[in-house]
Design a protein around this motif. Structure first.
Motif, mmCIF file in Angstrom:
data_model
loop_
_atom_site.group_PDB
_atom_site.id
_atom_site.type_symbol
_atom_site.label_atom_id
_atom_site.label_comp_id
_atom_site.label_asym_id
_atom_site.label_seq_id
_atom_site.Cartn_x
_atom_site.Cartn_y
_atom_site.Cartn_z
ATOM 1 N N SER A 167 10.547 -4.202 -11.502
ATOM 2 C CA SER A 167 9.908 -4.933 -10.420
ATOM 3 C C SER A 167 10.929 -5.331 -9.363
ATOM 4 O O SER A 167 12.140 -5.189 -9.550
ATOM 5 N N MET A 168 10.391 -5.797 -8.239
ATOM 6 C CA MET A 168 11.154 -6.565 -7.253
ATOM 7 C C MET A 168 10.569 -7.974 -7.299
ATOM 8 O O MET A 168 9.589 -8.274 -6.608
ATOM 9 N N PRO A 169 11.124 -8.860 -8.144
ATOM 10 C CA PRO A 169 10.489 -10.162 -8.394
ATOM 11 C C PRO A 169 10.239 -10.985 -7.140
ATOM 12 O O PRO A 169 9.208 -11.649 -7.008
ATOM 13 N N GLU A 170 11.180 -10.955 -6.194
ATOM 14 C CA GLU A 170 11.035 -11.783 -4.999
ATOM 15 C C GLU A 170 9.792 -11.422 -4.211
ATOM 16 O O GLU A 170 9.153 -12.286 -3.592
ATOM 17 N N TYR A 171 9.417 -10.145 -4.236
ATOM 18 C CA TYR A 171 8.281 -9.674 -3.454
ATOM 19 C C TYR A 171 7.056 -9.368 -4.311
ATOM 20 O O TYR A 171 6.044 -8.909 -3.784
ATOM 21 N N GLN A 172 7.149 -9.602 -5.618
ATOM 22 C CA GLN A 172 6.044 -9.323 -6.536
ATOM 23 C C GLN A 172 5.589 -7.871 -6.426
ATOM 24 O O GLN A 172 4.399 -7.568 -6.300
ATOM 25 N N ILE A 173 6.568 -6.966 -6.481
ATOM 26 C CA ILE A 173 6.288 -5.536 -6.361
ATOM 27 C C ILE A 173 6.587 -4.852 -7.702
ATOM 28 O O ILE A 173 7.713 -4.940 -8.197
ATOM 29 N N PRO A 174 5.618 -4.171 -8.312
ATOM 30 C CA PRO A 174 5.898 -3.439 -9.550
ATOM 31 C C PRO A 174 6.600 -2.112 -9.266
ATOM 32 O O PRO A 174 6.370 -1.479 -8.241
ATOM 33 N N VAL A 175 7.468 -1.710 -10.186
ATOM 34 C CA VAL A 175 8.087 -0.379 -10.183
ATOM 35 C C VAL A 175 7.422 0.407 -11.293
ATOM 36 O O VAL A 175 7.385 -0.053 -12.446
ATOM 37 N N VAL A 176 6.915 1.595 -10.977
ATOM 38 C CA VAL A 176 5.999 2.259 -11.905
ATOM 39 C C VAL A 176 6.336 3.737 -12.107
ATOM 40 O O VAL A 176 7.009 4.362 -11.293
ATOM 41 N N CYS A 177 5.849 4.250 -13.223
ATOM 42 C CA CYS A 177 5.900 5.684 -13.555
ATOM 43 C C CYS A 177 4.547 6.063 -14.142
ATOM 44 O O CYS A 177 3.743 5.200 -14.502
ATOM 45 N N VAL B 14 -8.193 5.301 -6.556
ATOM 46 C CA VAL B 14 -6.942 5.410 -5.799
ATOM 47 C C VAL B 14 -5.980 4.377 -6.352
ATOM 48 O O VAL B 14 -6.290 3.180 -6.393
ATOM 49 N N ILE B 15 -4.803 4.833 -6.806
ATOM 50 C CA ILE B 15 -3.794 3.928 -7.353
ATOM 51 C C ILE B 15 -2.627 3.885 -6.374
ATOM 52 O O ILE B 15 -1.978 4.902 -6.115
ATOM 53 N N PHE B 16 -2.384 2.705 -5.824
ATOM 54 C CA PHE B 16 -1.311 2.526 -4.851
ATOM 55 C C PHE B 16 0.021 2.314 -5.568
ATOM 56 O O PHE B 16 0.065 1.772 -6.677
ATOM 57 N N GLY B 17 1.097 2.715 -4.898
ATOM 58 C CA GLY B 17 2.390 2.783 -5.566
ATOM 59 C C GLY B 17 2.986 1.463 -5.979
ATOM 60 O O GLY B 17 3.680 1.387 -7.006
ATOM 61 N N HIS B 18 2.738 0.387 -5.210
ATOM 62 C CA HIS B 18 3.420 -0.879 -5.499
ATOM 63 C C HIS B 18 2.503 -2.090 -5.294
ATOM 64 O O HIS B 18 2.983 -3.176 -4.984
ATOM 65 N N GLU B 19 1.229 -1.916 -5.503
ATOM 66 C CA GLU B 19 0.262 -2.989 -5.243
ATOM 67 C C GLU B 19 0.115 -3.880 -6.475
ATOM 68 O O GLU B 19 -0.572 -3.522 -7.435
ATOM 69 N N ARG B 20 0.744 -5.064 -6.440
ATOM 70 C CA ARG B 20 0.742 -5.945 -7.609
ATOM 71 C C ARG B 20 -0.666 -6.343 -8.032
ATOM 72 O O ARG B 20 -1.002 -6.283 -9.216
ATOM 73 N N ALA B 21 -1.501 -6.762 -7.091
ATOM 74 C CA ALA B 21 -2.843 -7.212 -7.455
ATOM 75 C C ALA B 21 -3.620 -6.111 -8.167
ATOM 76 O O ALA B 21 -4.336 -6.371 -9.140
ATOM 77 N N ALA C 36 3.567 6.963 -0.199
ATOM 78 C CA ALA C 36 2.871 7.323 1.037
ATOM 79 C C ALA C 36 1.989 6.158 1.487
ATOM 80 O O ALA C 36 1.881 5.876 2.679
ATOM 81 N N VAL C 37 1.369 5.493 0.510
ATOM 82 C CA VAL C 37 0.604 4.265 0.774
ATOM 83 C C VAL C 37 0.914 3.299 -0.371
ATOM 84 O O VAL C 37 0.206 3.271 -1.378
ATOM 85 N N PRO C 38 1.970 2.515 -0.251
ATOM 86 C CA PRO C 38 2.356 1.656 -1.369
ATOM 87 C C PRO C 38 1.431 0.469 -1.594
ATOM 88 O O PRO C 38 1.317 -0.018 -2.723
ATOM 89 N N PHE C 39 0.745 0.021 -0.534
ATOM 90 C CA PHE C 39 -0.086 -1.177 -0.630
ATOM 91 C C PHE C 39 -1.479 -0.902 -0.077
ATOM 92 O O PHE C 39 -1.644 -0.186 0.917
ATOM 93 N N ALA C 40 -2.478 -1.525 -0.697
ATOM 94 C CA ALA C 40 -3.869 -1.271 -0.326
ATOM 95 C C ALA C 40 -4.144 -1.609 1.130
ATOM 96 O O ALA C 40 -4.945 -0.934 1.792
ATOM 97 N N GLU C 41 -3.503 -2.633 1.663
ATOM 98 C CA GLU C 41 -3.780 -3.046 3.035
ATOM 99 C C GLU C 41 -3.411 -1.964 4.056
ATOM 100 O O GLU C 41 -3.923 -1.975 5.180
ATOM 101 N N GLY C 42 -2.541 -1.041 3.662
ATOM 102 C CA GLY C 42 -2.149 0.028 4.564
ATOM 103 C C GLY C 42 -3.049 1.243 4.518
ATOM 104 O O GLY C 42 -2.834 2.206 5.267
ATOM 105 N N PHE C 43 -4.088 1.202 3.674
ATOM 106 C CA PHE C 43 -4.931 2.385 3.504
ATOM 107 C C PHE C 43 -6.160 2.286 4.398
ATOM 108 O O PHE C 43 -7.299 2.249 3.932
ATOM 109 N N THR C 44 -5.902 2.218 5.699
ATOM 110 C CA THR C 44 -6.963 2.170 6.697
ATOM 111 C C THR C 44 -6.543 3.034 7.880
ATOM 112 O O THR C 44 -5.356 3.302 8.090
#
Length: 235
Positions: free
Chosen positions: A16-26, A215-222, A173-181
């Motif tokens: 993760s990136m704890p400060e930003y609440q971002i998961p690192v995933v595989c 759709v699974i986003f790359g770093h969307e914590r929620a 390409a789209v790490p967060f859901a808010e960018g998928f518009t």
């Protein structure tokens, strides 16, 4: 839905990136004929000082061991790109074929400093690297999608699962859901914001016209907090 060779999709949060609440995933994909396909490998065992915002969790090797797999059981590693949180354990999978977009691998080989710290991981013998160009079906039911912008030659992955249906892994390409518009602002953190926008639109078109069920986003914590994670799977 046409016949697919894909049997299961496992999701792994490996850091993760704890400060930003971002998961690192595989991701691990298993086929009907017993192939194990790993998508990205997470953070390196020792994180460079300049990347101190990242924090390792249960790494990809530990997670695979929970379902009885070792690095030698991995047949293919799909490398979406060589950033530190996606290619950190590539060197551990010594029996695997690596699949990467040619333009991305060549950019890294040219000396791009963005990937220099991980060169020992991604710079594998060429007989073990499969360079691809653009979109392609790698296995029946697993399609690589060239989605440059975040980096040259970034790739996302579209899967067809027997029960879940089509699943799109957008990765960075789209790490967060808010960018998928269609009207998302340009992201100046990307080296090529205009190309990143084109890749977003490409994936939006795919979802709108291709009957994508998840759709699974790359770093969307929620989102990640609500998804099934290994040892659970999507079938």
């Amino acid at each position: 839905m046409r016949q697919t060779s894909i049997k299961r999709l496992y999701l792994m949060e490996v850091g993760s990136m704890p400060e930003y609440q971002i998961p690192v995933v595989c991701y691990l994909v298993q086929t009907r004929d017993g192939k194990n396909i790993l998508i990205d490998t997470g953070l390196p065992e020792t994180i460079p000082q300049e990347e101190a915002d990242f924090e390792n969790g249960q790494d990809v090797i530990q997670q695979l061991s929970r379902i009885g797999l070792t690095p030698d059981n991995i047949d293919t590693v799909i490398s979406t790109h060589y950033d530190i949180d996606h290619a950190g354990r590539h060197g551990a999978f010594t029996r695997a074929k690596y699949v990467v977009q040619q333009v991305h691998h060549e950019d890294a080989l040219s000396g791009n400093p963005r990937y220099a710290a991980l060169r020992a991981e991604w710079d594998q013998p060429m007989e073990r690297i499969q360079l691809v160009q653009g979109d392609m079906e790698l296995f029946p039911g697993l399609q690589l999608l060239e989605t440059s912008g975040h980096v040259p030659g970034h790739q996302s992955v579209l899967l067809e699962l027997p029960e879940t249906g089509k699943v799109l892994l957008t990765v960075d390409a789209v790490p967060f859901a808010e960018g998928f518009t269609r009207d998302a602002p340009l992201n100046d953190h990307n080296p090529d914001p205009e190309q990143a926008r084109k890749s977003t639109l490409k994936l939006l078109d795919l979802v709108e016209h291709g009957q994508v069920n998840l759709v699974i986003f790359g770093h969307e914590r929620a989102q990640w907090d609500g998804l099934k994670k290994l040892p659970e799977f999507y079938g």
